[in-house]
Write a protein that holds these residues in place. Structure first.
Motif, short mmCIF file in Angstrom:
data_model
loop_
_atom_site.label_atom_id
_atom_site.label_comp_id
_atom_site.label_asym_id
_atom_site.label_seq_id
_atom_site.Cartn_x
_atom_site.Cartn_y
_atom_site.Cartn_z
N UNK A 177 3.71 -11.81 -11.93
CA UNK A 177 3.40 -11.81 -10.50
C UNK A 177 4.71 -11.75 -9.72
N UNK A 178 4.83 -10.82 -8.78
CA UNK A 178 6.11 -10.60 -8.12
C UNK A 178 6.00 -10.24 -6.64
N UNK A 179 4.80 -10.31 -6.07
CA UNK A 179 4.64 -9.97 -4.66
C UNK A 179 3.58 -10.84 -4.02
N UNK A 180 3.71 -11.02 -2.71
CA UNK A 180 2.77 -11.86 -1.99
C UNK A 180 2.46 -11.23 -0.64
N UNK A 181 1.29 -11.60 -0.09
CA UNK A 181 0.82 -10.98 1.14
C UNK A 181 0.13 -12.01 2.02
N UNK A 182 0.48 -12.04 3.29
CA UNK A 182 -0.28 -12.78 4.29
C UNK A 182 -1.35 -11.83 4.79
N UNK A 183 -2.53 -11.89 4.17
CA UNK A 183 -3.59 -10.91 4.42
C UNK A 183 -4.08 -10.98 5.86
N UNK A 184 -4.16 -12.17 6.41
CA UNK A 184 -4.64 -12.33 7.78
C UNK A 184 -3.70 -11.64 8.77
N UNK A 185 -2.41 -11.74 8.54
CA UNK A 185 -1.42 -11.15 9.44
C UNK A 185 -1.15 -9.68 9.15
N UNK A 186 -0.93 -9.35 7.88
CA UNK A 186 -0.58 -7.98 7.48
C UNK A 186 -1.38 -7.55 6.26
N UNK A 187 -2.64 -7.17 6.43
CA UNK A 187 -3.45 -6.77 5.28
C UNK A 187 -2.80 -5.66 4.46
N UNK A 188 -2.79 -5.82 3.14
CA UNK A 188 -2.30 -4.81 2.19
C UNK A 188 -0.79 -4.64 2.19
N UNK A 189 -0.04 -5.44 2.97
CA UNK A 189 1.42 -5.34 2.99
C UNK A 189 2.02 -6.49 2.20
#
Length: 398
Positions: A223-235
Motif C-alpha cells: 500500500x503506497x497511496x492515500x486519498x481524501x475521497x470527500x475532498x478529492x475523489x479519485x486523487x
C-alpha cells in the motif's frame, strides 16, 4: 521505449539505479537480459511474474524469513509474492507517517476493522499494523466474524472509523438495513475495490458516515497511496520511495499504472503494471495520481482481481463470449458468462451446468455475495459498442 525524460532528474537517476539492482537480482536475470538502459526495460505484468516466481523463488533456500502475501485471482493460479520483513515494515512506517501527518488516523482514532484475512490475503492484519503505527486503536475482528458481532462491537466501543472493502461494508450495511438499524460512525476507509456511487450513498446513510478515505496499492507493491475521497475523489497522494509511470497514455493522459517500489531491495519490484488506469494531475498546487478504472482485460468482484486469461478454458470453444458484470436490486454482484457456441439441444442443460460450476469455482462462489450465471445466446444478444460496432469481451454495468 518509455518517455522517462518527463521525470525530474533526481527521480530518473533513482529509476536507473533501481533498474540496475533489479536486473542483477536472481529472480529477473532472464527477464531483463539484454536491457541496459531504463527507458528500454519492459513492463512486468502478472502473467510474467507468476512463472518467474515459480521457477526462481524457493522459500526453503532463503537464509532469513520473508513476508508472503497473496495477490488476487483464482485458486488455480495464485500469485504469492515474497517481501523482506524489514523492508515491508519500512514502507508501512512511511505510509503511517503520512497518514498521521494528514490527520487520517490520530492517537484518538478507534477503528472497526472488517477487512478480510484468509488464504494469505492479509489486508485486515496490514490495516491493524498501520493503525498501531499511527498510535490508533483497532478493533480487530475475525475475518469470519458475524455481522451481529460487528454490530455489537460497534455499539460497545463506539468507533469513529470503519474500515473494509466496499463488498464487505455493503453486506454489513444491508444486515443493518434489514433490521432497520443504523450506526453512528463518522469516518469510513475503503480499499481493494472501487466504491460505486449507489453503494456509497447506502454506506453513508446506514453508518452515519460524514468523511470517506481510501488507500491504494496492490499485493505485489504494497500500500503506497492515500486519498481524501470527500475532498478529492479519485486523487491519490503517493509516498516517497514509490515511482509511478503512466504507460501508453491516451489523449486525456490516462494509461496503465506501472509501479517501481524502491523500498524493495531483496525482491525488487520494477515497472510493475498493476492493472489499473491512471494519470498524473495537479490540484491545489500538488501532484496527484488520478485513478480511472481497471483495464478492460481485468476486473474486481467481491474483493478479488481477475484477468480474462483465467477464463480461457471456459471459452476456448466458443465462437465469441462476453462477461457481463452488474448488481441486482440488493446490490449483490452479478456475473454472467455469455457464450455463442453450437451445442446440440439435448446437451445444452448439462453443458451449462458444467460451465457454471467451473465458473463458480474460479470465482470462489459465495451465495451471500454474488450471483453467477452461464447462458448460451445468439451474437445479436451480446452487448455491442455503438461507437466501434465491436463486441467487448468484458462489460461492467455496475
Amino acid at each position: 521505449m518509455y518517455n522517462v525524460n518527463t521525470f525530474p532528474e533526481k527521480e530518473l537517476v533513482e529509476l536507473q539505479d533501481y533498474f540496475e539492482l533489479a536486473k542483477e537480482n536472481p529472480l529477473y536475470l532472464e527477464f531483463y537480459k539484454g536491457y541496459e538502459v531504463v527507458d528500454e526495460a519492459p513492463v512486468l505484468r502478472k502473467q510474467e511474474l507468476i512463472p518467474i516466481l515459480k521457477n526462481n523463488f524457493k522459500l526453503q533456500h532463503e537464509k532469513t524469513g520473508v513476508y508472503l502475501v497473496r495477490s488476487g485471482g483464482s485458486t488455480q493460479n495464485p500469485l504469492v509474492f515474497p517481501v523482506d520483513i524489514q523492508e515491508n515494515q519500512n514502507q508501512r512506517m512511511a505510509l503511517a507517517a503520512e497518514l498521521t501527518k494528514n490527520n487520517f488516523f490520530t492517537p484518538k482514532t478507534i477503528a472497526l476493522n472488517i477487512f478480510g484475512y484468509s488464504d494469505m490475503y492479509r489486508t485486515a492484519a496490514i490495516m491493524d499494523d498501520i493503525l498501531e503505527k499511527c498510535s490508533a486503536t483497532t478493533l480487530a475482528l475475525s475475518s469470519h466474524a458475524s455481522y451481529h458481532d460487528m454490530e455489537q462491537t460497534a455499539n460497545y466501543f463506539k468507533p469513529d472509523f470503519i474500515l473494509g472493502t466496499p463488498s464487505k461494508l455493503l453486506c454489513f450495511a444491508q444486515f443493518l438495513e434489514e433490521k432497520n438499524e443504523k450506526l453512528n460512525i463518522k469516518n469510513l476507509l475503503y480499499g481493494g475495490e472501487f466504491l460505486r456511487p449507489n453503494i456509497q450513498k447506502l454506506l453513508q446513510k446506514t453508518f452515519g458516515v460524514q468523511q470517506i478515505y481510501s488507500l491504494y496499492g496492490s499485493a505485489e507493491t504494497g500500500i503506497w497511496a492515500w486519498c481524501n475521497v470527500t475532498k478529492n475523489p479519485s486523487l491519490f497522494s503517493v509516498i516517497k520511495g514509490i515511482i509511478i509511470e503512466i504507460i501508453h497514455p491516451d489523449q486525456e493522459g490516462y494509461g496503465t499504472i506501472a509501479v517501481t517500489n524502491t523500498f524493495r531491495k531483496r525482491f525488487p519490484v520494477f515497472r510493475y503494471a498493476i492493472g489499473d488506469l491512471g494519470r498524473w494531475t495537479v490540484a491545489d498546487g500538488k501532484p496527484f495520481l488520478e485513478l480511472k478504472s481497471r483495464e478492460s482485460k481485468s476486473f474486481i468482484v467481491c474483493e478479488q482481481h481477475y484477468d480474462l486469461d483465467e477464463f480461457t478454458f471456459l471459452t476456448d470453444q466458443a465462437t465469441v463470449f462476453q462477461i457481463q458484470l452488474s448488481t441486482n436490486k440488493k446490490l449483490k454482484e452479478v456475473i454472467r458468462l455469455l457464450l455463442v457456441q453450437d451445442i446440440p439441444q439435448k446437451q445444452q442443460l448439462a453443458f451449462l451446468e458444467e460451465k457454471c460450476a467451473a465458473l463458480k469455482k474460479i470465482l470462489n462462489f459465495e451465495e451471500r455475495f454474488m450471483e453467477v450465471e452461464v447462458l448460451l445466446i445468439k451474437v445479436s444478444d451480446l452487448y455491442i459498442d455503438s461507437n466501434t460496432s465491436k463486441i467487448p469481451l468484458l462489460i461492467d454495468l455496475r
